[in-house]
Design a protein around this motif. Sequence first.
Motif, PDB file in Angstrom:
ATOM      1  N   HIS A 326      -4.568  12.527  12.726  1.00 12.46           N
ATOM      2  CA  HIS A 326      -3.179  12.354  12.340  1.00 12.46           C
ATOM      3  C   HIS A 326      -3.133  12.102  10.831  1.00 12.46           C
ATOM      4  N   PHE A 327      -1.995  12.339  10.233  1.00  9.39           N
ATOM      5  CA  PHE A 327      -1.876  12.096   8.792  1.00  9.39           C
ATOM      6  C   PHE A 327      -2.297  10.677   8.439  1.00  9.39           C
ATOM      7  N   ARG A 328      -1.951   9.744   9.307  1.00  7.89           N
ATOM      8  CA  ARG A 328      -2.288   8.339   9.024  1.00  7.89           C
ATOM      9  C   ARG A 328      -3.795   8.104   9.070  1.00  7.89           C
ATOM     10  N   ASP A 329      -4.530   8.970   9.783  1.00  6.10           N
ATOM     11  CA  ASP A 329      -5.981   8.819   9.870  1.00  6.10           C
ATOM     12  C   ASP A 329      -6.689   9.354   8.631  1.00  6.10           C
ATOM     13  N   ALA A 330      -6.187  10.477   8.119  1.00  4.78           N
ATOM     14  CA  ALA A 330      -6.910  11.178   7.066  1.00  4.78           C
ATOM     15  C   ALA A 330      -7.077  10.334   5.808  1.00  4.78           C
ATOM     16  N   VAL A 331      -6.024   9.609   5.418  1.00  4.54           N
ATOM     17  CA  VAL A 331      -6.073   8.895   4.145  1.00  4.54           C
ATOM     18  C   VAL A 331      -6.908   7.626   4.192  1.00  4.54           C
ATOM     19  N   VAL A 332      -7.250   7.158   5.390  1.00  2.00           N
ATOM     20  CA  VAL A 332      -8.086   5.957   5.482  1.00  2.00           C
ATOM     21  C   VAL A 332      -9.470   6.281   6.050  1.00  2.00           C
ATOM     22  N   SER A 333      -9.796   7.555   6.175  1.00  2.00           N
ATOM     23  CA  SER A 333     -11.106   7.911   6.715  1.00  2.00           C
ATOM     24  C   SER A 333     -12.192   7.554   5.708  1.00  2.00           C
ATOM     25  N   GLU A 334     -13.337   7.173   6.225  1.00  2.00           N
ATOM     26  CA  GLU A 334     -14.459   6.819   5.354  1.00  2.00           C
ATOM     27  C   GLU A 334     -14.911   8.028   4.530  1.00  2.00           C
ATOM     28  N   GLN A 335     -14.764   9.222   5.087  1.00  2.00           N
ATOM     29  CA  GLN A 335     -15.148  10.428   4.351  1.00  2.00           C
ATOM     30  C   GLN A 335     -14.258  10.618   3.125  1.00  2.00           C
ATOM     31  N   ALA A 336     -12.951  10.411   3.299  1.00  2.00           N
ATOM     32  CA  ALA A 336     -12.025  10.542   2.169  1.00  2.00           C
ATOM     33  C   ALA A 336     -12.305   9.485   1.105  1.00  2.00           C
ATOM     34  N   LYS A 337     -12.578   8.275   1.543  1.00  2.00           N
ATOM     35  CA  LYS A 337     -12.851   7.193   0.589  1.00  2.00           C
ATOM     36  C   LYS A 337     -14.167   7.429  -0.162  1.00  2.00           C
ATOM     37  N   ALA A 338     -15.197   7.846   0.565  1.00  2.00           N
ATOM     38  CA  ALA A 338     -16.508   8.026  -0.052  1.00  2.00           C
ATOM     39  C   ALA A 338     -16.491   9.086  -1.135  1.00  2.00           C
ATOM     40  N   ASN A 339     -15.643  10.102  -0.991  1.00  2.00           N
ATOM     41  CA  ASN A 339     -15.561  11.194  -1.964  1.00  2.00           C
ATOM     42  C   ASN A 339     -14.423  11.019  -2.959  1.00  2.00           C
ATOM     43  N   HIS A 340     -13.754   9.868  -2.901  1.00  2.00           N
ATOM     44  CA  HIS A 340     -12.649   9.563  -3.820  1.00  2.00           C
ATOM     45  C   HIS A 340     -11.512  10.576  -3.694  1.00  2.00           C
ATOM     46  N   TYR A 341     -11.307  11.076  -2.487  1.00  2.00           N
ATOM     47  CA  TYR A 341     -10.144  11.923  -2.247  1.00  2.00           C
ATOM     48  C   TYR A 341      -8.874  11.085  -2.207  1.00  2.00           C
ATOM     49  N   VAL A 342      -9.021   9.812  -1.929  1.00  2.00           N
ATOM     50  CA  VAL A 342      -7.897   8.873  -1.944  1.00  2.00           C
ATOM     51  C   VAL A 342      -8.294   7.670  -2.787  1.00  2.00           C
ATOM     52  N   GLU A 343      -7.297   7.012  -3.336  1.00  2.00           N
ATOM     53  CA  GLU A 343      -7.516   5.841  -4.186  1.00  2.00           C
ATOM     54  C   GLU A 343      -6.677   4.684  -3.667  1.00  2.00           C
ATOM     55  N   HIS A 344      -7.288   3.516  -3.602  1.00  2.00           N
ATOM     56  CA  HIS A 344      -6.543   2.330  -3.189  1.00  2.00           C
ATOM     57  C   HIS A 344      -5.717   1.837  -4.361  1.00  2.00           C
ATOM     58  N   ILE A 345      -4.413   1.795  -4.164  1.00  2.00           N
ATOM     59  CA  ILE A 345      -3.466   1.474  -5.233  1.00  2.00           C
ATOM     60  C   ILE A 345      -2.617   0.269  -4.817  1.00  2.00           C
ATOM     61  N   THR A 346      -2.416  -0.623  -5.750  1.00  2.00           N
ATOM     62  CA  THR A 346      -1.464  -1.714  -5.548  1.00  2.00           C
ATOM     63  C   THR A 346      -0.298  -1.502  -6.500  1.00  2.00           C
ATOM     64  N   CYS A 347       0.882  -1.325  -5.947  1.00  2.00           N
ATOM     65  CA  CYS A 347       2.082  -1.109  -6.765  1.00  2.00           C
ATOM     66  C   CYS A 347       2.517  -2.422  -7.412  1.00  2.00           C
ATOM     67  N   PRO A 348       3.341  -2.358  -8.467  1.00  2.00           N
ATOM     68  CA  PRO A 348       3.865  -3.583  -9.074  1.00  2.00           C
ATOM     69  C   PRO A 348       4.575  -4.490  -8.076  1.00  2.00           C
ATOM     70  N   SER A 349       5.107  -3.901  -7.001  1.00  2.00           N
ATOM     71  CA  SER A 349       5.771  -4.694  -5.960  1.00  2.00           C
ATOM     72  C   SER A 349       4.788  -5.528  -5.154  1.00  2.00           C
ATOM     73  N   GLY A 350       3.493  -5.199  -5.256  1.00  2.00           N
ATOM     74  CA  GLY A 350       2.475  -5.861  -4.454  1.00  2.00           C
ATOM     75  C   GLY A 350       2.060  -5.081  -3.222  1.00  2.00           C
ATOM     76  N   GLN A 351       2.770  -3.997  -2.912  1.00  2.00           N
ATOM     77  CA  GLN A 351       2.451  -3.193  -1.723  1.00  2.00           C
ATOM     78  C   GLN A 351       1.234  -2.304  -1.992  1.00  2.00           C
ATOM     79  N   ASP A 352       0.318  -2.223  -1.017  1.00  2.00           N
ATOM     80  CA  ASP A 352      -0.883  -1.403  -1.141  1.00  2.00           C
ATOM     81  C   ASP A 352      -0.691  -0.047  -0.469  1.00  2.00           C
ATOM     82  N   TYR A 353      -1.326   0.983  -1.063  1.00  2.00           N
ATOM     83  CA  TYR A 353      -1.338   2.332  -0.495  1.00  2.00           C
ATOM     84  C   TYR A 353      -2.697   2.961  -0.747  1.00  2.00           C
ATOM     85  N   TRP A 354      -3.036   3.943   0.080  1.00  2.00           N
ATOM     86  CA  TRP A 354      -4.118   4.871  -0.222  1.00  2.00           C
ATOM     87  C   TRP A 354      -3.453   6.180  -0.640  1.00  2.00           C
TER      88      TRP A 354
END
Length: 406
Positions: A326-354
């Motif tokens: 599912h879309f929600r799975d792809a952005v938190v997969s270890e494969q995506a993280k290991a290859n830097h396909y996604v980046e962990h971001i904290t917005c000025p609001s304090g909310q986190d996203y990949w």
Amino acid sequence: MRALEGIRVVELATYVAAPSGGRVLADWGAEVIKVESPKMDIWRNYGKTFNGPANDDENPIFDVPNANKKNICLDLKVPESMEALHRLLATADVFITNNRPKPLKRMGLDYQSLKAKHPRLICGYVTGYGEEGPEADSPGFDTVAYWAKSGFMADMRINNPGSYPIYAPGGVGDNSCGTMLAGGICAALYARDRTGKGDKVSVSLFGLATWVMSLMNTSVQPPYNYQYPKTRFEGRPITLPYECGDGEWIMINIMEWERYRDAFCEAMEIPEVASDPRFQTSAGVGKLENRGPLIQILEEKFRSKSSDYWDERLTKADIVHSRLAHFRDAVVSEQAKANHYVEHITCPSGQDYWLARPCVALEEGGLPPYELAHALGQDSREILSQLGYTPEEINALAEKGAIKVK
């Protein structure tokens, strides 16, 4: 040092296709300056469509195609702002836009006009359907110009009674188009080093869709005459998704059937298929009269056990496959993280996203930063000062409404 350090890009673009090209160039080291009108790029507010935030403190939908850019706000209807734009273009290597041809010509931002003023400038243009032909001036978003116009939506649906055209995934054509634009711009920059001349780079959503759908639009022509759309049982059995006993799906893709047939059949616990004369060869599996029977066998077998069970067995057998994520799975997969396909971001609001990033990795340049999109006019003063404007002149432009400063 990143590959495009020292290259300045001026981006006069909205939505996603052209801005995603600017994002790619920014990740590769270019200084990308996004030019926005006081009315803003409409994409700044698009997060609200998904019931999410869309403000300066939290705007991930806008951040993805606009990260790593500076921002200047110019009202190009005001002559002084147009003058500022041309002063900026005189310092630039690349100009990117997705405005349609007629408005660009009225503003003097078409290629011939810019070539006369800035002969070393690389000009990148994104259109819906191309610059020639009856639809050259037509508006086009990726759901229409890329997905609908290419044949994908009509012909890739499962053609069962009452079925609908497949949903067009938003932004896919845009990001593909922007990535192709970035590649064309790099080619033009390389050529300029040898010729000293600028160039025009153009790409369209429809043109790119025609290219990426080339397997399908070639195979439907004589003498192939391959038929689309297909019913479930007209699909190729060894390149289909199958539902497992836990309700999850697994997609298999076996390109060399004779090589992997026995291993696949052992993994799936169907030795009778390996010995069935109908299914001995790839050609046999592909025969229309054999497709339905094999699909039914595989459907029944996949449904007999969980996706975990089949995933483990297919992995051991070295069969190309994947769970349908599912879309929600792809952005938190270890494969995506290991290859830097996604980046962990904290917005000025304090909310986190990949958040996704362009996936082309240049070893010598290292991992690019991920600086969230700047606010409207955030860098107006800095950029105008670099162009020789005094603080008094900048204030006067702001008071007149020609620019917006943060």
